[in-house]
Design an enzyme around this catalytic site. Structure first.
Site, short mmCIF file in Angstrom:
data_model
loop_
_atom_site.label_atom_id
_atom_site.label_comp_id
_atom_site.label_asym_id
_atom_site.label_seq_id
_atom_site.Cartn_x
_atom_site.Cartn_y
_atom_site.Cartn_z
N GLN A 166 0.84 -1.20 0.00
CA GLN A 166 0.00 0.00 0.00
C GLN A 166 0.88 1.26 0.00
OE1 GLN A 166 -3.55 -0.67 2.94
NE2 GLN A 166 -1.87 -1.97 3.61
N VAL A 218 3.58 4.06 -1.11
CA VAL A 218 3.93 4.75 -2.36
C VAL A 218 5.37 5.23 -2.32
CG1 VAL A 218 1.52 5.48 -2.72
CG2 VAL A 218 3.12 7.00 -1.48
N HIS A 221 -1.42 1.25 -4.32
CA HIS A 221 -1.79 2.67 -4.17
C HIS A 221 -0.88 3.59 -4.97
CE1 HIS A 221 -3.87 1.59 -0.10
NE2 HIS A 221 -4.52 1.15 -1.14
N1 APR Z 1 6.58 -2.50 12.74
C1 APR Z 1 5.36 -3.08 12.56
N2 APR Z 1 4.19 -2.37 12.53
C2 APR Z 1 4.28 -1.04 12.73
C3 APR Z 1 5.52 -0.37 12.96
C4 APR Z 1 6.70 -1.17 12.96
N3 APR Z 1 7.90 -0.64 13.15
N4 APR Z 1 5.27 0.97 13.12
C5 APR Z 1 3.92 1.13 13.00
N5 APR Z 1 3.33 -0.07 12.76
C6 APR Z 1 1.90 -0.33 12.51
C7 APR Z 1 0.93 0.49 13.30
O1 APR Z 1 0.64 -0.13 14.55
C8 APR Z 1 -0.30 0.52 12.38
O2 APR Z 1 -1.16 -0.59 12.63
O3 APR Z 1 1.68 0.02 11.15
C9 APR Z 1 0.30 0.36 10.98
C10 APR Z 1 0.25 1.61 10.10
O4 APR Z 1 -1.11 1.87 9.84
P1 APR Z 1 -1.55 3.16 9.01
O5 APR Z 1 -0.83 4.34 9.49
O6 APR Z 1 -3.04 3.17 9.06
O7 APR Z 1 -1.00 2.88 7.53
P2 APR Z 1 -1.58 1.87 6.44
O8 APR Z 1 -2.28 0.71 7.04
O9 APR Z 1 -0.46 1.58 5.50
O10 APR Z 1 -2.66 2.81 5.67
C11 APR Z 1 -3.35 2.27 4.58
O11 APR Z 1 -4.38 4.39 4.15
O12 APR Z 1 -3.99 6.61 4.32
C12 APR Z 1 -4.16 5.59 3.42
O13 APR Z 1 -3.36 5.28 1.21
C13 APR Z 1 -2.94 5.39 2.54
O14 APR Z 1 -1.79 3.32 1.95
C14 APR Z 1 -2.39 4.04 3.01
C15 APR Z 1 -3.62 3.35 3.55
#
Ligand code: APR
Length: 250
Positions: free
Chosen positions: A100, A102, A118
């Site tokens: 997901q 970019v 994405h």
């Molecule tokens: N190791 C493992 N997990 C981690 C770490 C780490 N070092 N740091 C953070 N996390 C976890 C967090 O606990 C959270 O559950 O990564 C996750 C990040 O979640 P989001 O910030 O919601 O990102 P993501 O799931 O990639 O978002 C999905 O949403 O905003 C849109 O298009 C955007 O691609 C993105 C999509």
């Protein structure tokens, strides 16, 4: 780290692995996540920056934000989580990395079979003639970039809220999830669909579903197991486990 007997068994018989990654995989490189306490969506409004209407209404504001994010991503390096996924790809017959993100960090780490659900922040295209360009920026006089072919407005090649995913890439991701025997869901809050449906599809089709995240997510109740911790610390240990089971098998 002591992995469960079931995960070790799944690693030893793994012929086809599919991985879904999210912002958490790049967090240890210094790329902010979206929904964490320090997440981008705490500071910025996705409705003002990550949707088409907002872009048409104020392309300069959107480009300012993407220029900032591009700078952040250019100035960081792939971390041990990205590198471990490159090694896993080399250890199994059929490997698909669905991301997901970019930020282009998987490609920079050396991963090959990547499906960018994405999009990719390093690419852009004209909203009129769809000509693709690499690495465009706000102009010196702070104007949104224009297409060299038709003069149309150029946008980042990222999927914004309310937009469809690139169909062929999404279809390939669904197929990879359907055929895999082990699915790793890493560093995603698993709240954005249709990406978040992929681990469920894999489980429905009989794959062993493992989540790796610093904290539990909406998906945690639906996995075979959730390993809590940092991706950059856990994934290298999974590589080690996979190498030793492959050695024992050979
Ligand atoms: N190791 C493992 N997990 C981690 C770490 C780490 N070092 N740091 C953070 N996390 C976890 C967090 O606990 C959270 O559950 O990564 C996750 C990040 O979640 P989001 O910030 O919601 O990102 P993501 O799931 O990639 O978002 C999905 O949403 O905003 C849109 O298009 C955007 O691609 C993105 C999509």
């Amino acid at each position: 780290m002591n992995f469960s007997q079931k995960l070790r068994a799944a690693l030893s018989r793994a012929q086809s692995i599919c991985v879904l990654t999210g912002a958490g995989v790049s967090a240890e490189s210094g790329v902010p996540t979206f929904r964490g306490a320090e997440g981008l969506w705490q500071k910025f409004k996705p409705e003002e920056l990550a949707n088409f209407d907002a872009f048409i209404a104020n392309p300069e504001l959107v480009w300012e934000w993407y220029s900032y994010r591009k700078q952040v991503m250019k100035n960081v390096q792939p971390n041990p989580a990205h590198k471990a996924l490159v090694e896993i790809e080399q250890l199994v017959r059929d490997f698909t990395l669905v991301t997901q993100n970019v930020d282009n960090l998987h490609a920079r780490a050396g991963s090959k079979n990547i499906l960018e659900l994405h999009g990719n922040i390093e690419r852009s295209y004209c909203i009129e003639c769809r000509t693709f360009t690499d690495d465009v920026e706000l102009s010196a006089d702070h104007k949104a970039p224009r297409c060299n072919t038709c003069g149309g407005l150029v946008r980042p090649d990222v999927v914004w809220f309310g937009e469809l995913l690139p169909m062929d890439i999404h279809q390939q991701a669904v197929k990879a999830a359907e055929r895999c025997d082990l699915f790793l869901c890493i560093g995603t809050s698993a709240v954005v669909y249709p990406a978040a449906a992929l681990p469920l599809t894999a489980r429905e089709r009989g794959a062993y579903l493992v989540e790796i995240n610093q904290e539990n997510t909406d998906l945690s109740l639906r996995t075979h197991e959730t390993i809590l911790g940092k991706a950059g610390e856990i994934l290298p240990q999974i590589v080690h486990e996979l190498q030793s089971v492959k050695e024992r098998a050979s």
